[in-house]
Design a protein around this motif. Structure first.
Motif, PDB file in Angstrom:
ATOM      1  N   THR A  67      37.985  40.057  38.731  1.00  0.00           N
ATOM      2  CA  THR A  67      37.527  40.165  37.355  1.00  0.00           C
ATOM      3  C   THR A  67      36.097  40.700  37.337  1.00  0.00           C
ATOM      4  O   THR A  67      35.558  41.109  38.356  1.00  0.00           O
ATOM      5  N   ALA A  68      35.470  40.715  36.153  1.00  0.00           N
ATOM      6  CA  ALA A  68      34.099  41.216  36.011  1.00  0.00           C
ATOM      7  C   ALA A  68      33.577  40.870  34.628  1.00  0.00           C
ATOM      8  O   ALA A  68      34.350  40.802  33.665  1.00  0.00           O
ATOM      9  N   PRO A  69      32.263  40.692  34.487  1.00  0.00           N
ATOM     10  CA  PRO A  69      31.694  40.500  33.147  1.00  0.00           C
ATOM     11  C   PRO A  69      32.005  41.675  32.207  1.00  0.00           C
ATOM     12  O   PRO A  69      32.208  41.476  31.009  1.00  0.00           O
ATOM     13  N   HIS A  70      32.031  42.869  32.762  1.00  0.00           N
ATOM     14  CA  HIS A  70      32.289  44.084  31.984  1.00  0.00           C
ATOM     15  C   HIS A  70      33.624  44.037  31.250  1.00  0.00           C
ATOM     16  O   HIS A  70      33.765  44.609  30.163  1.00  0.00           O
ATOM     17  N   TYR A  71      34.613  43.361  31.809  1.00  0.00           N
ATOM     18  CA  TYR A  71      35.962  43.362  31.263  1.00  0.00           C
ATOM     19  C   TYR A  71      36.053  42.463  30.025  1.00  0.00           C
ATOM     20  O   TYR A  71      36.169  41.240  30.133  1.00  0.00           O
ATOM     21  N   LEU A 117      33.695  41.911  27.824  1.00  0.00           N
ATOM     22  CA  LEU A 117      32.451  41.174  27.557  1.00  0.00           C
ATOM     23  C   LEU A 117      32.597  39.698  27.910  1.00  0.00           C
ATOM     24  O   LEU A 117      32.193  38.804  27.164  1.00  0.00           O
ATOM     25  N   GLY A 118      33.176  39.443  29.059  1.00  0.00           N
ATOM     26  CA  GLY A 118      33.326  38.079  29.548  1.00  0.00           C
ATOM     27  C   GLY A 118      34.671  37.450  29.263  1.00  0.00           C
ATOM     28  O   GLY A 118      34.992  36.402  29.838  1.00  0.00           O
ATOM     29  N   LEU A 119      35.495  38.060  28.397  1.00  0.00           N
ATOM     30  CA  LEU A 119      36.785  37.462  28.055  1.00  0.00           C
ATOM     31  C   LEU A 119      37.687  37.347  29.275  1.00  0.00           C
ATOM     32  O   LEU A 119      38.356  36.329  29.472  1.00  0.00           O
ATOM     33  N   SER A 120      37.722  38.374  30.100  1.00  0.00           N
ATOM     34  CA  SER A 120      38.562  38.338  31.294  1.00  0.00           C
ATOM     35  C   SER A 120      38.156  37.176  32.199  1.00  0.00           C
ATOM     36  O   SER A 120      39.018  36.429  32.698  1.00  0.00           O
ATOM     37  N   GLU A 121      36.868  37.011  32.439  1.00  0.00           N
ATOM     38  CA  GLU A 121      36.422  35.911  33.291  1.00  0.00           C
ATOM     39  C   GLU A 121      36.824  34.562  32.713  1.00  0.00           C
ATOM     40  O   GLU A 121      37.258  33.661  33.439  1.00  0.00           O
ATOM     41  N   ARG A 122      36.676  34.399  31.409  1.00  0.00           N
ATOM     42  CA  ARG A 122      37.037  33.111  30.800  1.00  0.00           C
ATOM     43  C   ARG A 122      38.528  32.829  30.965  1.00  0.00           C
ATOM     44  O   ARG A 122      38.934  31.695  31.255  1.00  0.00           O
ATOM     45  N   ARG A 123      39.352  33.848  30.770  1.00  0.00           N
ATOM     46  CA  ARG A 123      40.801  33.641  30.892  1.00  0.00           C
ATOM     47  C   ARG A 123      41.206  33.379  32.335  1.00  0.00           C
ATOM     48  O   ARG A 123      42.028  32.492  32.604  1.00  0.00           O
ATOM     49  N   VAL A 124      40.649  34.137  33.257  1.00  0.00           N
ATOM     50  CA  VAL A 124      40.955  33.910  34.668  1.00  0.00           C
ATOM     51  C   VAL A 124      40.496  32.513  35.089  1.00  0.00           C
ATOM     52  O   VAL A 124      41.224  31.780  35.770  1.00  0.00           O
ATOM     53  N   GLY A 125      39.307  32.125  34.672  1.00  0.00           N
ATOM     54  CA  GLY A 125      38.785  30.818  35.042  1.00  0.00           C
ATOM     55  C   GLY A 125      39.611  29.678  34.490  1.00  0.00           C
ATOM     56  O   GLY A 125      39.863  28.683  35.185  1.00  0.00           O
ATOM     57  N   ALA A 126      40.047  29.809  33.232  1.00  0.00           N
ATOM     58  CA  ALA A 126      40.859  28.748  32.623  1.00  0.00           C
ATOM     59  C   ALA A 126      42.163  28.561  33.397  1.00  0.00           C
ATOM     60  O   ALA A 126      42.641  27.430  33.578  1.00  0.00           O
ATOM     61  N   PHE A 127      42.720  29.665  33.866  1.00  0.00           N
ATOM     62  CA  PHE A 127      43.956  29.563  34.641  1.00  0.00           C
ATOM     63  C   PHE A 127      43.697  28.968  36.020  1.00  0.00           C
ATOM     64  O   PHE A 127      44.384  28.041  36.450  1.00  0.00           O
ATOM     65  N   LEU A 128      42.697  29.468  36.719  1.00  0.00           N
ATOM     66  CA  LEU A 128      42.449  29.003  38.080  1.00  0.00           C
ATOM     67  C   LEU A 128      41.992  27.556  38.122  1.00  0.00           C
ATOM     68  O   LEU A 128      42.134  26.888  39.155  1.00  0.00           O
ATOM     69  N   ARG A 160      31.253  31.163  32.929  1.00  0.00           N
ATOM     70  CA  ARG A 160      32.442  31.628  32.202  1.00  0.00           C
ATOM     71  C   ARG A 160      33.722  31.282  32.951  1.00  0.00           C
ATOM     72  O   ARG A 160      34.735  30.926  32.339  1.00  0.00           O
ATOM     73  N   LEU A 161      33.700  31.391  34.267  1.00  0.00           N
ATOM     74  CA  LEU A 161      34.882  31.088  35.073  1.00  0.00           C
ATOM     75  C   LEU A 161      35.135  29.585  35.180  1.00  0.00           C
ATOM     76  O   LEU A 161      36.268  29.166  35.464  1.00  0.00           O
TER      77      LEU A 161
END
Length: 309
Positions: free
Chosen positions: A45-49, A51-62, A119-120
């Motif tokens: 993931t990345a902050p760029h993806y 604006l942080g939404l990708s990191e939040r979603r990946v983190g919530a899952f992991l 975020r993660l």
């Protein structure tokens, strides 16, 4: 030096940041859960993806998985600075509540990682990539950024550090620096672009991303409406993609399957990272990687001048 990603197939999470089209949290979770069920254990993931939404979603899952069973990477180089909402972000379908600010300094890199960890919801990530230094100013970005990420590894903050880019020049500089463990080669080692061959012999471990070149290689019959390098596909590129697809068809292989297998023929490429916006896309790509591609296909593509020797 640090360790490489785990497994031949990793999930790229740009689509989970609403790249091109929005998806909701439920669909994003389903993508991640499907990847996990299929044995995928590397998530990028990345902050760029988004604006942080990708990191939040990946983190919530992991957060629901044992920490020792997955590898996760994120990127540094862009800080997210709050701003008053100005509609949608131009790159991802998310509210423009933040703006991206380049910062490759030691303090900026550490701050970016700390904010990503928040975020993660994780105490650590396994790999940090210097992200797109070529889109800022390659020389100064590398002069500051390479020592900054190397210091994170040397201090034991992360296991491995690398550079992720679409720029062959940036990737070559990273490979030759002697400071990195892994390169994320985005779109530069594909059926349509083998410019990475210039520096692959000097690389340590390589993660191949962008293997579909933004979509033109993602379907059996390349379409004039497809994207190439995040833009409409040029006619000459479309023509070559169709020639490659025709050769693949002669061998009973669809174009996306060939695109997934091609980078993995190079021993230094340990993993390919592929994005997905739906569970079906994850399943399709996983199934394609389980298939066998005849070696004569590659020889024919070479003989026809469609891939480099």
């Amino acid at each position: 030096m640090g360790s490489a990603p785990r497994g031949r197939f990793g999930l790229g999470a740009a689509s989970l940041g609403n790249l091109y089209a929005p998806i909701d949290d439920e669909q994003a979770h389903a993508v991640l859960e499907t990847a996990w069920e299929l044995g995928i254990r590397y998530f990028d993931t990345a902050p760029h993806y988004g604006l942080g939404l990708s990191e939040r979603r990946v983190g919530a899952f992991l957060a629901t998985k044992p920490r020792n069973e997955f590898v996760v990477s994120t990127k540094v180089g862009r800080l997210l600075v709050p701003q008053r909402g100005t509609g949608l972000d131009p790159e991802f379908q998310v509210p423009a509540d933040y703006r991206r600010v380049w910062d490759f300094s030691s303090d900026g890199v550490r701050r970016s990682l700390d904010e990503s960890l928040t975020r993660l919801g994780l105490d650590s990530v396994d790999i940090v990539y210097l992200h797109d230094p070529d889109e800022y100013d390659l020389g100064p970005a590398l002069a500051e950024g390479l020592p900054a990420v190397a210091a994170l590894r040397d201090a034991g903050v992360v296991s491995a550090v690398g550079l992720g880019s679409k720029s062959a020049a940036a990737l070559a500089a990273g490979a030759r620096s002697g400071m990195l463990d892994v390169l994320m080669v985005a779109g530069r080692y594909t059926l349509l672009d083998q410019s990475a061959l210039e520096f692959l012999p000097e690389a340590a471990d390589v993660v191949a991303a962008g293997v579909f070149n933004s979509g033109v290689l993602a379907t059996g019959e390349p379409s004039a409406s497809a994207r190439y390098e995040y833009a409409p596909v040029p006619p000459e590129v479309l023509g070559r993609a169709r020639e490659i697809a025709a050769v693949c068809a002669e061998f009973g292989v669809d174009l996306p399957t060939a695109a997934l297998h091609y980078p993995l023929r190079e021993p230094v490429v340990r993993t390919i990272v592929v994005g997905a916006a739906s569970p079906d896309e994850v399943r399709q790509n996983h199934a394609r990687l389980q298939s066998t591609v005849p070696g004569d296909l590659w020889a024919t593509l070479r003989d026809k001048g469609l891939i480099r020797r």
